[in-house]
Design a protein around this motif. Sequence first.
Motif, PDB file in Angstrom:
ATOM      1  N   HIS A 153       0.832  -1.213   0.000  1.00 19.39           N
ATOM      2  CA  HIS A 153       0.000   0.000   0.000  1.00 19.39           C
ATOM      3  C   HIS A 153       0.863   1.259   0.000  1.00 19.39           C
ATOM      4  CE1 HIS A 153      -3.374   2.617   0.858  1.00 19.39           C
ATOM      5  NE2 HIS A 153      -2.637   3.168   1.796  1.00 19.39           N
ATOM      6  N   ASP A 154       1.963   1.226   0.734  1.00 22.44           N
ATOM      7  CA  ASP A 154       2.815   2.401   0.880  1.00 22.44           C
ATOM      8  C   ASP A 154       3.784   2.608  -0.290  1.00 22.44           C
ATOM      9  OD1 ASP A 154       1.579   2.917   3.270  1.00 22.44           O
ATOM     10  OD2 ASP A 154       3.141   1.982   4.492  1.00 22.44           O
ATOM     11  N   LEU A 155       3.867   1.640  -1.202  1.00 20.40           N
ATOM     12  CA  LEU A 155       4.798   1.753  -2.329  1.00 20.40           C
ATOM     13  C   LEU A 155       4.384   2.849  -3.292  1.00 20.40           C
ATOM     14  CD1 LEU A 155       5.409  -1.908  -3.570  1.00 20.40           C
ATOM     15  CD2 LEU A 155       7.076  -0.406  -2.523  1.00 20.40           C
ATOM     16  N   ASP A 156       5.371   3.478  -3.903  1.00 21.28           N
ATOM     17  CA  ASP A 156       5.118   4.376  -5.020  1.00 21.28           C
ATOM     18  C   ASP A 156       5.146   3.562  -6.303  1.00 21.28           C
ATOM     19  OD1 ASP A 156       5.020   6.724  -3.477  1.00 21.28           O
ATOM     20  OD2 ASP A 156       7.202   6.939  -3.532  1.00 21.28           O
ATOM     21  N   VAL A 157       4.387   4.007  -7.304  1.00 20.02           N
ATOM     22  CA  VAL A 157       4.422   3.368  -8.616  1.00 20.02           C
ATOM     23  C   VAL A 157       5.798   3.634  -9.232  1.00 20.02           C
ATOM     24  CG1 VAL A 157       3.450   3.388 -10.938  1.00 20.02           C
ATOM     25  CG2 VAL A 157       1.942   3.594  -8.957  1.00 20.02           C
ATOM     26  N   THR A 158       6.467   2.566  -9.690  1.00 19.47           N
ATOM     27  CA  THR A 158       7.785   2.736 -10.312  1.00 19.47           C
ATOM     28  C   THR A 158       7.822   2.217 -11.737  1.00 19.47           C
ATOM     29  OG1 THR A 158       8.553   0.687  -9.289  1.00 19.47           O
ATOM     30  CG2 THR A 158       9.071   2.736  -8.136  1.00 19.47           C
ATOM     31  N   VAL A 159       6.735   1.563 -12.182  1.00 23.44           N
ATOM     32  CA  VAL A 159       6.647   1.095 -13.570  1.00 23.44           C
ATOM     33  C   VAL A 159       5.290   1.523 -14.111  1.00 23.44           C
ATOM     34  CG1 VAL A 159       6.559  -0.928 -15.094  1.00 23.44           C
ATOM     35  CG2 VAL A 159       8.141  -0.907 -13.153  1.00 23.44           C
ATOM     36  N   TRP A 160       5.311   2.192 -15.275  1.00 28.63           N
ATOM     37  CA  TRP A 160       4.087   2.618 -15.933  1.00 28.63           C
ATOM     38  C   TRP A 160       3.982   1.903 -17.269  1.00 28.63           C
ATOM     39  CZ3 TRP A 160       6.998   5.707 -12.916  1.00 28.63           C
ATOM     40  CH2 TRP A 160       6.351   6.444 -11.924  1.00 28.63           C
ATOM     41  N   VAL A 161       2.820   1.291 -17.527  1.00 28.77           N
ATOM     42  CA  VAL A 161       2.560   0.630 -18.800  1.00 28.77           C
ATOM     43  C   VAL A 161       1.648   1.546 -19.602  1.00 28.77           C
ATOM     44  CG1 VAL A 161       1.641  -1.404 -19.949  1.00 28.77           C
ATOM     45  CG2 VAL A 161       2.783  -1.632 -17.720  1.00 28.77           C
ATOM     46  N   GLY A 162       2.145   1.985 -20.763  1.00 29.74           N
ATOM     47  CA  GLY A 162       1.386   2.919 -21.593  1.00 29.74           C
ATOM     48  C   GLY A 162       0.976   2.319 -22.907  1.00 29.74           C
ATOM     49  N   LYS A 163       0.821   3.186 -23.918  1.00 28.52           N
ATOM     50  CA  LYS A 163       0.278   2.737 -25.210  1.00 28.52           C
ATOM     51  C   LYS A 163       1.185   1.754 -25.932  1.00 28.52           C
ATOM     52  CE  LYS A 163       2.012   6.735 -27.673  1.00 28.52           C
ATOM     53  NZ  LYS A 163       1.707   8.069 -28.080  1.00 28.52           N
ATOM     54  N   SER A 164       2.466   1.690 -25.564  1.00 26.52           N
ATOM     55  CA  SER A 164       3.377   0.733 -26.203  1.00 26.52           C
ATOM     56  C   SER A 164       3.202  -0.687 -25.658  1.00 26.52           C
ATOM     57  CB  SER A 164       4.828   1.176 -26.023  1.00 26.52           C
ATOM     58  OG  SER A 164       5.030   2.437 -26.639  1.00 26.52           O
ATOM     59  N   GLY A 165       2.389  -0.844 -24.625  1.00 28.04           N
ATOM     60  CA  GLY A 165       2.093  -2.161 -24.094  1.00 28.04           C
ATOM     61  C   GLY A 165       3.134  -2.675 -23.111  1.00 28.04           C
ATOM     62  N   LEU A 166       3.152  -3.989 -22.956  1.00 26.94           N
ATOM     63  CA  LEU A 166       3.989  -4.625 -21.938  1.00 26.94           C
ATOM     64  C   LEU A 166       5.453  -4.750 -22.331  1.00 26.94           C
ATOM     65  CD1 LEU A 166       1.616  -7.554 -20.884  1.00 26.94           C
ATOM     66  CD2 LEU A 166       1.854  -5.304 -19.818  1.00 26.94           C
ATOM     67  N   ASP A 167       5.727  -4.963 -23.623  1.00 26.73           N
ATOM     68  CA  ASP A 167       7.102  -5.248 -24.070  1.00 26.73           C
ATOM     69  C   ASP A 167       8.147  -4.270 -23.535  1.00 26.73           C
ATOM     70  OD1 ASP A 167       6.278  -7.523 -25.393  1.00 26.73           O
ATOM     71  OD2 ASP A 167       6.034  -6.497 -27.312  1.00 26.73           O
ATOM     72  N   PRO A 168       7.890  -2.953 -23.605  1.00 34.55           N
ATOM     73  CA  PRO A 168       8.944  -2.018 -23.167  1.00 34.55           C
ATOM     74  C   PRO A 168       9.249  -2.042 -21.666  1.00 34.55           C
ATOM     75  CG  PRO A 168       7.320  -0.900 -24.539  1.00 34.55           C
ATOM     76  CD  PRO A 168       6.766  -2.252 -24.207  1.00 34.55           C
ATOM     77  N   VAL A 169       8.364  -2.614 -20.858  1.00 31.48           N
ATOM     78  CA  VAL A 169       8.586  -2.554 -19.402  1.00 31.48           C
ATOM     79  C   VAL A 169       9.056  -3.872 -18.797  1.00 31.48           C
ATOM     80  CG1 VAL A 169       6.912  -0.679 -19.117  1.00 31.48           C
ATOM     81  CG2 VAL A 169       6.185  -3.046 -18.775  1.00 31.48           C
ATOM     82  N   VAL A 170       9.109  -4.943 -19.582  1.00 33.47           N
ATOM     83  CA  VAL A 170       9.472  -6.257 -19.038  1.00 33.47           C
ATOM     84  C   VAL A 170      10.860  -6.235 -18.407  1.00 33.47           C
ATOM     85  CG1 VAL A 170      10.000  -8.658 -19.651  1.00 33.47           C
ATOM     86  CG2 VAL A 170       7.919  -7.582 -20.518  1.00 33.47           C
ATOM     87  N   ASP A 171      11.860  -5.738 -19.120  1.00 30.54           N
ATOM     88  CA  ASP A 171      13.223  -5.723 -18.583  1.00 30.54           C
ATOM     89  C   ASP A 171      13.330  -4.820 -17.356  1.00 30.54           C
ATOM     90  OD1 ASP A 171      14.156  -7.530 -20.443  1.00 30.54           O
ATOM     91  OD2 ASP A 171      14.864  -5.981 -21.830  1.00 30.54           O
ATOM     92  N   GLU A 172      12.655  -3.683 -17.394  1.00 29.96           N
ATOM     93  CA  GLU A 172      12.688  -2.767 -16.248  1.00 29.96           C
ATOM     94  C   GLU A 172      12.081  -3.428 -15.015  1.00 29.96           C
ATOM     95  OE1 GLU A 172      13.258   0.357 -13.740  1.00 29.96           O
ATOM     96  OE2 GLU A 172      14.153   0.049 -15.704  1.00 29.96           O
TER      97      GLU A 172
END
Length: 82
Positions: free
Chosen positions: A11-30
Amino acid sequence: MSENDLRKRAHDLDVTVWVGKSGLDPVVDELKDQLDDRELVKVKFLRAARGGTNTEELAEELADRVGAEVFDTRGHTAVIRR
């Protein structure tokens, strides 16, 4: 750590990964990198990413891709845990 302790931490965590219009592929490694450093990572699914799917489906697919599990989803946000 107990389930309740993890829920409080999530609950206390900040969002550190955002998934946008490019979908999931760009965030997998991050996301993989962040899960190497910490147990829980909060991910926000922006409207452009959701399209015809829902947050739960996207979160499950993303977690599968990084060998993790969905700990919790609320609204358009999910907490992924290794």
